[in-house]
Design a protein around this motif. Sequence first.
Motif, short mmCIF file in Angstrom:
data_model
loop_
_atom_site.label_atom_id
_atom_site.label_comp_id
_atom_site.label_asym_id
_atom_site.label_seq_id
_atom_site.Cartn_x
_atom_site.Cartn_y
_atom_site.Cartn_z
N THR A 1 64.29 36.43 38.43
CA THR A 1 62.89 36.53 38.86
C THR A 1 62.58 35.52 39.95
O THR A 1 61.90 35.83 40.93
N ALA A 2 63.10 34.29 39.79
CA ALA A 2 62.87 33.24 40.80
C ALA A 2 63.44 33.66 42.15
O ALA A 2 62.82 33.42 43.20
N ILE A 3 64.62 34.28 42.14
CA ILE A 3 65.24 34.71 43.39
C ILE A 3 64.49 35.88 44.01
O ILE A 3 64.26 35.92 45.23
N LEU A 4 64.08 36.84 43.19
CA LEU A 4 63.34 37.99 43.70
C LEU A 4 62.03 37.56 44.36
O LEU A 4 61.64 38.10 45.40
N ILE A 5 61.37 36.59 43.76
CA ILE A 5 60.11 36.10 44.34
C ILE A 5 60.38 35.19 45.53
O ILE A 5 59.79 35.35 46.60
N GLY A 6 61.31 34.24 45.35
CA GLY A 6 61.58 33.26 46.39
C GLY A 6 62.16 33.86 47.66
O GLY A 6 61.86 33.39 48.77
N SER A 7 62.98 34.90 47.53
CA SER A 7 63.64 35.47 48.71
C SER A 7 62.63 36.05 49.70
O SER A 7 62.90 36.11 50.91
N ARG A 8 61.48 36.46 49.22
CA ARG A 8 60.45 37.00 50.11
C ARG A 8 59.88 35.89 51.00
O ARG A 8 59.36 36.17 52.09
N TYR A 9 59.97 34.67 50.53
CA TYR A 9 59.42 33.54 51.29
C TYR A 9 60.46 32.92 52.21
O TYR A 9 60.20 32.69 53.40
N TRP A 10 61.68 32.61 51.68
CA TRP A 10 62.62 31.87 52.51
C TRP A 10 63.25 32.73 53.61
O TRP A 10 63.83 32.18 54.55
N THR A 11 63.15 34.06 53.51
CA THR A 11 63.66 34.92 54.59
C THR A 11 62.60 35.22 55.64
O THR A 11 62.90 35.85 56.66
N ALA A 12 61.37 34.76 55.40
CA ALA A 12 60.30 35.00 56.37
C ALA A 12 60.54 34.16 57.63
O ALA A 12 61.06 33.05 57.57
N PRO A 13 60.16 34.69 58.79
CA PRO A 13 60.36 33.93 60.04
C PRO A 13 59.43 32.72 60.13
O PRO A 13 58.46 32.62 59.38
N ALA A 14 59.74 31.83 61.04
CA ALA A 14 58.90 30.64 61.24
C ALA A 14 57.50 31.07 61.69
O ALA A 14 57.32 32.10 62.35
N ASP A 15 56.51 30.30 61.30
CA ASP A 15 55.14 30.58 61.70
C ASP A 15 54.45 29.26 62.02
O ASP A 15 55.07 28.20 62.01
N LYS A 16 53.15 29.32 62.25
CA LYS A 16 52.40 28.12 62.63
C LYS A 16 52.41 27.08 61.51
O LYS A 16 52.52 25.88 61.77
N GLY A 17 52.32 27.54 60.27
CA GLY A 17 52.31 26.62 59.14
C GLY A 17 53.68 26.06 58.82
O GLY A 17 53.80 24.96 58.27
N HIS A 18 54.74 26.82 59.14
CA HIS A 18 56.12 26.39 58.89
C HIS A 18 56.94 26.62 60.16
O HIS A 18 57.72 27.58 60.24
N PRO A 19 56.76 25.75 61.15
CA PRO A 19 57.44 25.96 62.44
C PRO A 19 58.96 25.91 62.38
O PRO A 19 59.63 26.41 63.27
N TYR A 20 59.52 25.27 61.33
CA TYR A 20 60.97 25.22 61.18
C TYR A 20 61.49 26.29 60.22
O TYR A 20 62.64 26.23 59.77
N GLY A 21 60.64 27.25 59.88
CA GLY A 21 61.05 28.31 58.97
C GLY A 21 60.71 27.96 57.53
O GLY A 21 60.10 26.93 57.23
N HIS A 22 61.13 28.84 56.62
CA HIS A 22 60.80 28.69 55.21
C HIS A 22 62.03 28.44 54.34
O HIS A 22 62.04 28.75 53.15
N GLY A 23 63.08 27.90 54.95
CA GLY A 23 64.34 27.73 54.23
C GLY A 23 64.27 26.84 53.01
O GLY A 23 65.06 26.99 52.08
N ARG A 24 63.32 25.90 52.97
CA ARG A 24 63.23 25.00 51.83
C ARG A 24 62.83 25.72 50.54
O ARG A 24 63.03 25.20 49.44
N PHE A 25 62.24 26.92 50.67
CA PHE A 25 61.96 27.71 49.46
C PHE A 25 63.27 28.09 48.77
O PHE A 25 63.34 28.14 47.54
#
Length: 307
Positions: free
Chosen positions: A54-78
Amino acid sequence: MSETPVKVIQKATWVGSIANVGLAVLKITVGKLTGSQALVADGVHSFSDLVTDTAILIGSRYWTAPADKGHPYGHGRFETLTNIFIGVLLAFVGLGIGWDSISSLGHDSTTKPGMLAFVAALTSILVKEVLYRWTLIQAKRINSRALHANAWHHRSDALSSLPVAVAVIANLFFPDLHYLDQVAALIVTAMILKAAFEILWPALLELTEAEADNELEDKIQSYAESDPDIREVHAIRSRRTGSTILLDFHLLVDPSMSVDHAHTISENFKSHILKQIDEVVDVIIHIEPYTCAERVINPCCEDKQCD
């Protein structure tokens, strides 16, 4: 069309989840029918894998998202946080198995589960080992550390079924050696804790901004030496964010070179690095003139420049 990383992660995780439910039901049912408390406990362990799925199914939607204004270096830390969660849960599973084994040392087992329990345990070992190997292939395919961690969780489930199988065989052939089950479980505990450490340690290093790859600097220097327009590269820094690496360094060129030409050289060098090293997703290059004030690797002599 090739699958996106998030699709690969979700497919591998869903396959694992379905297998976990099936094996958990099988082991708990057979454990109840045969009176094997070890098999029932192993079935509960299989259900615990659903938490990491469940953690991976939820988390993968976040850490694969492209960089944005709030996370300019991407979401890899998720992904890093997901790895820590999996590693901690895996460690608790290992400690739980070890505690149960130590607590039962010296107590003779009155249960003789029989071959049905052995077949259920063997089925779990085989299925989970296949899942481990297949999930590991998917993890390497998209370079996902979280999927790699979940693959090891599959193997921990396979290992936790091993003492059950050993206990059944021991009861059949060596009825007086009641301690074999506990000894096997302690060995399994050590293997699970080792896997947990191998998942947790890189994630913790990442959170503390440790160097991403010890061999990365040598690779960059090697690429620079093969480019005649690059005089020197130094101050190479790297950091990992999830399964990706961010890189920056200073690049020295002929001081008489135009800004436009120097920029073209740096862009070409950046493209070469991104092409050669899959994990690197961004490179920041600081261009400097190859002068005595800026040189580090080949410093100037005290009285004159030494080329």
